[in-house]
Design a protein around this motif. Structure first.
Motif, PDB file in Angstrom:
ATOM      1  N   UNK A  46       0.851  -1.183   0.000  1.00  0.00           N
ATOM      2  CA  UNK A  46       0.000   0.000   0.000  1.00  0.00           C
ATOM      3  C   UNK A  46       0.892   1.241   0.000  1.00  0.00           C
ATOM      4  N   UNK A  47       0.779   2.067  -1.042  1.00  0.00           N
ATOM      5  CA  UNK A  47       1.661   3.222  -1.179  1.00  0.00           C
ATOM      6  C   UNK A  47       1.477   4.228  -0.043  1.00  0.00           C
ATOM      7  N   UNK A  48       0.319   4.195   0.631  1.00  0.00           N
ATOM      8  CA  UNK A  48       0.045   5.165   1.689  1.00  0.00           C
ATOM      9  C   UNK A  48       0.261   4.596   3.088  1.00  0.00           C
ATOM     10  N   UNK A  49       0.911   3.442   3.163  1.00  0.00           N
ATOM     11  CA  UNK A  49       1.231   2.825   4.447  1.00  0.00           C
ATOM     12  C   UNK A  49       2.756   2.806   4.603  1.00  0.00           C
ATOM     13  N   UNK A  50       3.328   3.767   5.323  1.00  0.00           N
ATOM     14  CA  UNK A  50       4.794   3.866   5.425  1.00  0.00           C
ATOM     15  C   UNK A  50       5.455   2.592   5.953  1.00  0.00           C
ATOM     16  N   UNK A  51       4.818   1.923   6.916  1.00  0.00           N
ATOM     17  CA  UNK A  51       5.407   0.696   7.454  1.00  0.00           C
ATOM     18  C   UNK A  51       5.446  -0.397   6.395  1.00  0.00           C
ATOM     19  N   UNK A  52       4.405  -0.473   5.577  1.00  0.00           N
ATOM     20  CA  UNK A  52       4.375  -1.475   4.513  1.00  0.00           C
ATOM     21  C   UNK A  52       5.432  -1.178   3.455  1.00  0.00           C
ATOM     22  N   UNK A  53       5.595   0.092   3.109  1.00  0.00           N
ATOM     23  CA  UNK A  53       6.617   0.471   2.124  1.00  0.00           C
ATOM     24  C   UNK A  53       8.005   0.153   2.659  1.00  0.00           C
ATOM     25  N   UNK A  54       8.238   0.426   3.940  1.00  0.00           N
ATOM     26  CA  UNK A  54       9.542   0.098   4.532  1.00  0.00           C
ATOM     27  C   UNK A  54       9.755  -1.407   4.536  1.00  0.00           C
ATOM     28  N   UNK A  55       8.690  -2.179   4.801  1.00  0.00           N
ATOM     29  CA  UNK A  55       8.798  -3.637   4.762  1.00  0.00           C
ATOM     30  C   UNK A  55       9.167  -4.113   3.364  1.00  0.00           C
ATOM     31  N   UNK A  56       8.632  -3.448   2.345  1.00  0.00           N
ATOM     32  CA  UNK A  56       8.979  -3.785   0.958  1.00  0.00           C
ATOM     33  C   UNK A  56      10.475  -3.565   0.723  1.00  0.00           C
ATOM     34  N   UNK A  57      10.976  -2.409   1.128  1.00  0.00           N
ATOM     35  CA  UNK A  57      12.400  -2.111   0.950  1.00  0.00           C
ATOM     36  C   UNK A  57      13.255  -3.111   1.724  1.00  0.00           C
ATOM     37  N   UNK A 112      -0.045  12.192   1.593  1.00  0.00           N
ATOM     38  CA  UNK A 112       0.401  11.736   2.910  1.00  0.00           C
ATOM     39  C   UNK A 112       1.003  10.342   2.764  1.00  0.00           C
ATOM     40  N   UNK A 113       2.257  10.282   2.345  1.00  0.00           N
ATOM     41  CA  UNK A 113       2.929   9.001   2.214  1.00  0.00           C
ATOM     42  C   UNK A 113       4.416   9.168   2.449  1.00  0.00           C
ATOM     43  N   UNK A 114       5.129   8.075   2.519  1.00  0.00           N
ATOM     44  CA  UNK A 114       6.579   8.086   2.693  1.00  0.00           C
ATOM     45  C   UNK A 114       7.142   6.909   1.903  1.00  0.00           C
ATOM     46  N   UNK A 115       7.596   7.207   0.696  1.00  0.00           N
ATOM     47  CA  UNK A 115       8.141   6.172  -0.184  1.00  0.00           C
ATOM     48  C   UNK A 115       9.654   6.032  -0.056  1.00  0.00           C
ATOM     49  N   UNK A 116      10.258   6.905   0.739  1.00  0.00           N
ATOM     50  CA  UNK A 116      11.712   6.916   0.848  1.00  0.00           C
ATOM     51  C   UNK A 116      12.224   8.298   0.487  1.00  0.00           C
ATOM     52  N   UNK A 117      13.475   8.370   0.091  1.00  0.00           N
ATOM     53  CA  UNK A 117      14.097   9.651  -0.244  1.00  0.00           C
ATOM     54  C   UNK A 117      13.774   9.995  -1.703  1.00  0.00           C
ATOM     55  N   UNK A 118      12.586  10.535  -1.909  1.00  0.00           N
ATOM     56  CA  UNK A 118      12.089  10.801  -3.260  1.00  0.00           C
ATOM     57  C   UNK A 118      12.443  12.193  -3.774  1.00  0.00           C
ATOM     58  N   UNK A 119      12.875  13.084  -2.878  1.00  0.00           N
ATOM     59  CA  UNK A 119      13.153  14.477  -3.249  1.00  0.00           C
ATOM     60  C   UNK A 119      11.932  15.102  -3.920  1.00  0.00           C
ATOM     61  N   UNK A 120      10.759  14.807  -3.351  1.00  0.00           N
ATOM     62  CA  UNK A 120       9.476  15.367  -3.796  1.00  0.00           C
ATOM     63  C   UNK A 120       9.098  14.942  -5.214  1.00  0.00           C
ATOM     64  N   UNK A 121       9.550  13.768  -5.610  1.00  0.00           N
ATOM     65  CA  UNK A 121       9.155  13.221  -6.905  1.00  0.00           C
ATOM     66  C   UNK A 121       8.461  11.875  -6.686  1.00  0.00           C
ATOM     67  N   UNK A 122       7.805  11.396  -7.735  1.00  0.00           N
ATOM     68  CA  UNK A 122       7.191  10.077  -7.691  1.00  0.00           C
ATOM     69  C   UNK A 122       7.286   9.458  -9.078  1.00  0.00           C
ATOM     70  N   UNK A 123       7.666   8.189  -9.125  1.00  0.00           N
ATOM     71  CA  UNK A 123       7.743   7.443 -10.378  1.00  0.00           C
ATOM     72  C   UNK A 123       6.428   6.688 -10.560  1.00  0.00           C
ATOM     73  N   UNK A 124       5.729   6.935 -11.662  1.00  0.00           N
ATOM     74  CA  UNK A 124       4.374   6.425 -11.854  1.00  0.00           C
ATOM     75  C   UNK A 124       4.299   5.574 -13.127  1.00  0.00           C
ATOM     76  N   UNK A 125       3.519   4.482 -13.047  1.00  0.00           N
ATOM     77  CA  UNK A 125       3.313   3.638 -14.221  1.00  0.00           C
ATOM     78  C   UNK A 125       1.943   2.973 -14.162  1.00  0.00           C
ATOM     79  N   UNK A 126       1.352   2.742 -15.333  1.00  0.00           N
ATOM     80  CA  UNK A 126       0.145   1.928 -15.466  1.00  0.00           C
ATOM     81  C   UNK A 126       0.561   0.644 -16.171  1.00  0.00           C
TER      82      UNK A 126
END
Length: 228
Positions: A46-57, A112-126
């Protein structure tokens, strides 16, 4: 996760809806899921769950300096996640989404998310894969990185994903071999400025990109050394 993942087949239509429902529920609980895409298998959270994103990393053995891309189910979601998107980037999205194109954009400041050190960017794909799209329609945006341990080839089937990540994810959606291979990831284009810049060459070639960009008076700027 301490136990092996629940592996669910999606190649039969009658099994697909149930498998996707189980995977979606796991993601809502903050767990990790392996899913097929049009390039390789991915590990999603879940992109909006910081703990889940950290678990992914952590599952990949990856640091916060390498934040995961975000997969969405439709082009219209681009404006919900990104801002100041150039016209040429929208044209690329219109032509190549769903498909193997990742656009790095300026993120919406309200997210309201925390994907890591994104420098205010996001990589998006469909992604262009029915299972991935069906899951994304249920869950909304997912942080998804290739299903592999850092430094290992990306998984192109459920067996490889399970071998590397089976004890770290809750569910593996098994749809057989992916259409793409580990040497053909998505092509990544930087859309954070007026000039389109190639960050990674993948399934889409420079010629593919330039055929669309030419209509906007642009051409891709390729790095001297390709990013792996």
């Amino acid at each position: 996760m301490s136990a092996m993942a629940q592996r669910l087949p999606t190649t039969f239509e009658q099994a697909r809806a149930g498998a996707i429902s189980i995977a979606a529920d796991a993601l809502v609980r903050g767990e990790l899921v392996v899913l097929p895409t049009d390039t390789v298998y991915g590990i999603g959270a879940d992109a909006f769950n910081p703990k889940a994103v950290q678990a992914l990393l952590d599952a990949k053995g990856r640091g916060r300096q390498m934040p995961p891309p975000v997969l969405v189910s439709e082009v219209a979601t681009l404006d919900a996640l990104a801002t100041a998107v150039p016209a040429w980037a929208r044209a690329l999205a219109d032509v190549f989404w769903p498909g193997p194109l990742t656009l790095v954009c300026r993120e919406q400041s309200s997210l309201q998310w925390d994907l890591g050190e994104t420098h205010s960017t996001v990589a998006i794909r469909v992604p262009d894969h029915p299972v991935a799209l069906a899951l994304l329609e249920r869950t909304g945006p997912l942080a998804v990185s290739s299903a592999n341990l850092t430094g290992q080839p990306a998984a192109t089937d459920a067996d490889a994903a399970e071998e590397m990540l089976g004890e770290k994810v809750a569910v593996i959606l098994d749809d057989g071999a992916t259409p793409g291979d580990s040497d053909s990831p998505s092509t990544i284009v930087d859309a954070t400025s007026a000039t389109p810049r190639l960050l990674r060459l993948g399934a889409l070639s420079v010629d593919d990109l330039n055929r669309v960009l030419a209509e906007h008076g642009e051409a891709i700027v390729a790095p001297e050394a390709p990013i792996q």
